[in-house]
Design a protein around this motif. Structure first.
Motif, mmCIF file in Angstrom:
data_model
loop_
_atom_site.group_PDB
_atom_site.id
_atom_site.type_symbol
_atom_site.label_atom_id
_atom_site.label_comp_id
_atom_site.label_asym_id
_atom_site.label_seq_id
_atom_site.Cartn_x
_atom_site.Cartn_y
_atom_site.Cartn_z
ATOM 1 N N VAL A 15 38.334 -55.633 7.080
ATOM 2 C CA VAL A 15 38.128 -55.650 5.894
ATOM 3 C C VAL A 15 37.814 -54.434 5.091
ATOM 4 O O VAL A 15 37.007 -53.428 5.816
ATOM 5 C CB VAL A 15 36.568 -56.403 5.793
ATOM 6 N N GLU A 16 38.497 -54.129 4.470
ATOM 7 C CA GLU A 16 38.691 -52.714 3.675
ATOM 8 C C GLU A 16 37.839 -52.534 2.473
ATOM 9 O O GLU A 16 37.557 -51.443 2.050
ATOM 10 C CB GLU A 16 40.046 -52.535 2.937
ATOM 11 N N GLY A 17 37.392 -53.706 1.917
ATOM 12 C CA GLY A 17 36.344 -53.876 0.823
ATOM 13 C C GLY A 17 36.146 -55.196 0.558
ATOM 14 O O GLY A 17 36.766 -56.019 1.003
ATOM 15 N N ALA A 18 35.143 -55.158 -0.421
ATOM 16 C CA ALA A 18 34.228 -56.456 -0.695
ATOM 17 C C ALA A 18 33.882 -56.460 -2.013
ATOM 18 O O ALA A 18 33.225 -55.566 -2.505
ATOM 19 C CB ALA A 18 33.598 -57.093 0.171
ATOM 20 N N GLU A 29 36.983 -60.454 -0.469
ATOM 21 C CA GLU A 29 37.157 -59.548 0.532
ATOM 22 C C GLU A 29 38.602 -59.102 0.517
ATOM 23 O O GLU A 29 39.694 -59.761 0.351
ATOM 24 C CB GLU A 29 36.878 -60.012 1.840
ATOM 25 N N ILE A 30 38.746 -57.674 0.639
ATOM 26 C CA ILE A 30 40.262 -57.103 0.489
ATOM 27 C C ILE A 30 40.546 -56.928 2.371
ATOM 28 O O ILE A 30 39.716 -56.034 2.839
ATOM 29 C CB ILE A 30 40.244 -55.728 -0.010
ATOM 30 N N VAL A 31 41.544 -57.447 2.652
ATOM 31 C CA VAL A 31 41.982 -57.593 4.104
ATOM 32 C C VAL A 31 43.157 -57.139 4.457
ATOM 33 O O VAL A 31 44.081 -57.338 3.881
ATOM 34 C CB VAL A 31 41.714 -59.167 4.663
ATOM 35 N N ARG A 32 43.260 -56.190 5.580
ATOM 36 C CA ARG A 32 44.346 -55.597 6.040
ATOM 37 C C ARG A 32 44.505 -56.179 7.576
ATOM 38 O O ARG A 32 43.610 -56.087 8.304
ATOM 39 C CB ARG A 32 44.300 -54.123 6.162
ATOM 40 N N ARG A 33 45.706 -56.601 7.719
ATOM 41 C CA ARG A 33 46.354 -57.237 9.000
ATOM 42 C C ARG A 33 47.594 -56.640 9.405
ATOM 43 O O ARG A 33 48.570 -56.907 8.581
ATOM 44 C CB ARG A 33 46.084 -58.576 8.876
ATOM 45 N N GLY A 34 47.392 -55.484 10.060
ATOM 46 C CA GLY A 34 48.725 -54.867 10.341
ATOM 47 C C GLY A 34 49.294 -54.117 9.222
ATOM 48 O O GLY A 34 48.237 -53.227 8.597
ATOM 49 N N ARG A 35 50.196 -54.253 8.885
ATOM 50 C CA ARG A 35 50.596 -53.501 7.226
ATOM 51 C C ARG A 35 50.509 -54.416 6.351
ATOM 52 O O ARG A 35 50.668 -53.807 5.231
ATOM 53 C CB ARG A 35 52.105 -53.048 7.571
ATOM 54 N N ASP A 36 49.960 -55.788 6.382
ATOM 55 C CA ASP A 36 49.788 -56.538 5.331
ATOM 56 C C ASP A 36 48.620 -56.490 4.801
ATOM 57 O O ASP A 36 47.434 -56.254 5.334
ATOM 58 C CB ASP A 36 50.080 -58.183 5.776
ATOM 59 N N LEU A 70 32.415 -59.272 -10.949
ATOM 60 C CA LEU A 70 32.183 -59.063 -9.630
ATOM 61 C C LEU A 70 31.859 -57.309 -9.328
ATOM 62 O O LEU A 70 32.072 -56.684 -10.153
ATOM 63 C CB LEU A 70 33.663 -59.077 -8.812
ATOM 64 N N THR A 71 30.983 -57.243 -8.488
ATOM 65 C CA THR A 71 30.617 -55.858 -8.096
ATOM 66 C C THR A 71 30.920 -55.670 -6.693
ATOM 67 O O THR A 71 30.771 -56.354 -5.883
ATOM 68 C CB THR A 71 28.899 -55.556 -8.557
ATOM 69 N N GLU A 72 31.171 -54.340 -6.473
ATOM 70 C CA GLU A 72 31.518 -53.880 -5.214
ATOM 71 C C GLU A 72 30.135 -54.047 -4.320
ATOM 72 O O GLU A 72 29.116 -53.488 -4.623
ATOM 73 C CB GLU A 72 31.995 -52.248 -5.230
ATOM 74 N N ILE A 73 30.627 -54.430 -3.093
ATOM 75 C CA ILE A 73 29.418 -54.397 -1.890
ATOM 76 C C ILE A 73 29.629 -53.174 -1.191
ATOM 77 O O ILE A 73 30.748 -52.802 -0.507
ATOM 78 C CB ILE A 73 29.823 -55.487 -1.159
ATOM 79 N N THR A 74 28.450 -52.559 -0.983
ATOM 80 C CA THR A 74 28.384 -51.206 -0.284
ATOM 81 C C THR A 74 27.845 -51.315 1.047
ATOM 82 O O THR A 74 27.141 -52.177 1.201
ATOM 83 C CB THR A 74 27.672 -50.171 -1.143
#
Length: 74
Positions: A15-18, A29-36, A70-74
């Protein structure tokens, strides 16, 4: 086409950010799995995984949620 999945447990990935609504009912949630990179939408224990941002925007709009709220979760 998006390979969205409904699951009570999110598929592993980094999870790169939320972002979330002020009341915490909706989370994106912004998710990275491998290069995707994709998005995961979480609400009341429901998870929709593997979404493109356009799909997230559409689903939130259908639920009456404005992306601007929406607000960024820190």
């Amino acid at each position: 086409p998006t390979a969205a999945r409904r699951s009570p447990v999110p598929v592993p990935g980094d999870v790169e950010g939320a972002l979330q609504t002020p009341d915490g009912r909706w989370r994106v949630e912004i998710v990275r799995r491998g290069r995707d990179r994709f998005y995961r939408l979480v609400n009341a224990g429901n998870v929709v995984d593997g979404l493109h941002i356009a799909s997230v925007e559409r689903l939130l709009a259908e639920a009456g949620v404005d992306m601007a709220d929406l607000t960024e979760i820190t």
